[in-house]
Structure formats: C-alpha cells, structure tokens
Design an enzyme around this catalytic site. Structure first.
Site, short mmCIF file in Angstrom:
data_model
loop_
_atom_site.label_atom_id
_atom_site.label_comp_id
_atom_site.label_asym_id
_atom_site.label_seq_id
_atom_site.Cartn_x
_atom_site.Cartn_y
_atom_site.Cartn_z
N ARG A 112 -1.12 83.66 5.15
CA ARG A 112 -1.75 82.26 4.74
C ARG A 112 -2.88 81.64 5.77
O ARG A 112 -3.77 80.82 5.14
CB ARG A 112 -0.54 81.09 5.03
CG ARG A 112 0.63 81.35 4.01
CD ARG A 112 1.81 80.63 3.95
NE ARG A 112 2.24 79.93 5.03
CZ ARG A 112 3.00 78.81 4.94
NH1 ARG A 112 3.67 78.69 4.01
NH2 ARG A 112 3.14 78.40 6.17
N GLU B 45 9.28 81.12 15.24
CA GLU B 45 10.61 80.27 15.02
C GLU B 45 11.87 81.01 14.64
O GLU B 45 13.05 80.41 15.01
CB GLU B 45 10.41 79.09 14.29
CG GLU B 45 10.09 79.02 13.18
CD GLU B 45 8.66 79.36 12.52
OE1 GLU B 45 8.37 79.11 11.46
OE2 GLU B 45 7.84 80.08 13.47
#
Length: 177
Positions: A61, A98
């Site tokens: 991305r 994360e």
C-alpha cells in the site's frame, strides 16, 4: 489544505486480518479520483521545497501513495519489499507489526549518500514499518528528511515510537484517535 473529508472514504473492518485488529480500508479513497488526487497533492505539497530526491514506500500500500508523491516531487521512488521480491543484492531490516513480525528490503544501490529521502505510506499504526524503512535509509548513508502518512492511528502512539529512534518530521493527513 484539501476540502475533501478523507474519513468519508475509509472503511473500518473489525477483526481483520485477525481478532482484535481493526483494518482501515482506504480503497474507497483510492477509487475516488478527487479524494485520491487530493491525498497525493496534499502530501507532495507538504514536502515541496525540502530537497527530496527519493521517496521510499513499503509494499504494497505504500507503493500506492509513495510512487505518485515521488512523481509530483520530481523524485525517484524506491520500493521497500518483502523478502525474495527484489532481484538484486538487498539490505534487510526486521520489524514488529501490530499483529506479528516481518522483514523489509531495498536494493543496496537504491539510495546514495547524496539522496534526501522521505518515507511515505498509506498508514502508520505501531511505527514498525516506518522505523524499518528509516533504518534502511540510514544504512544506505542517505539523509532522512521525514515521514508522510495518509493516515495515522494516533491511539497506538506511533509518533512516540518513531521519535524515540528518529528526530525527523512526521506528517499525517488523517489522525484516528
């Protein structure tokens, strides 16, 4: 400053890609020509005049935002990719996500000591990917000017994590608290 309300183009998907994680889907923003143009223009305008020669963006991305920002700045684009994706000699950096760990690589000749670099991505969450890219810039001998993100998950405090390692500007278009 853009008149586009970027938040209108972001969809939150709870428990994706795994339970407890809320994925922020920016594809509606990319699909809207005005919103996408505004993101690229606003990000590039922020860094105009700062001498940027290269933009580094992480797979995948980060390519979507970083490459057009590089184009608008008249700079080169350096893809930071996952292991095994670049065909020549690479530098590698491991980092925490994360929800796991990963590694990112750039070609050893992608940056030079003369380069002034910004790291651009669609999103900063924990700061791990940004720090890994910054370490690769540092290893190359290039000068890191700053970080630019379309969206910052401020509730995860990525700024404080990045600032512990790097004292460069952090610019975000959208902050999610």
């Amino acid at each position: 400053m853009s008149r586009i309300n970027y938040e209108d183009f972001i969809i939150s998907l709870p428990d994706y890609p795994e339970p407890g994680v809320t994925f922020k889907d920016i594809t509606p923003m990319l699909a809207d020509s005005q919103a996408f143009s505004a993101v690229i223009d606003e990000m590039a305008e922020h860094f105009i005049g700062k001498g940027v020669t290269k933009v580094v963006g992480a797979e995948a991305r980060g390519f979507l935002i970083g490459a057009p920002v590089a184009y608008r700045l008249g700079a080169g684009f350096v893809p930071a990719r996952k292991p095994g994706k670049l065909p020549r000699k690479v530098m590698a950096q491991k980092y925490d996500l994360e929800y796991g760990t990963d590694e990112i690589q750039i070609h050893t000749d992608a940056l030079s000591k003369a380069d002034k670099v910004i790291i651009v991505d669609d999103l900063v969450a924990t700061g791990g990917t940004a720090i890994a890219q910054a370490k690769l810039v540092e290893q190359s001998g290039a000068t890191l000017i700053g970080f630019g993100f379309a969206m910052e998950l401020a509730f995860l405090k990525p700024r404080s994590v990045i600032e512990k390692e790097f004292n460069q500007e952090i610019y975000s278009l959208i902050k999610v608290d």
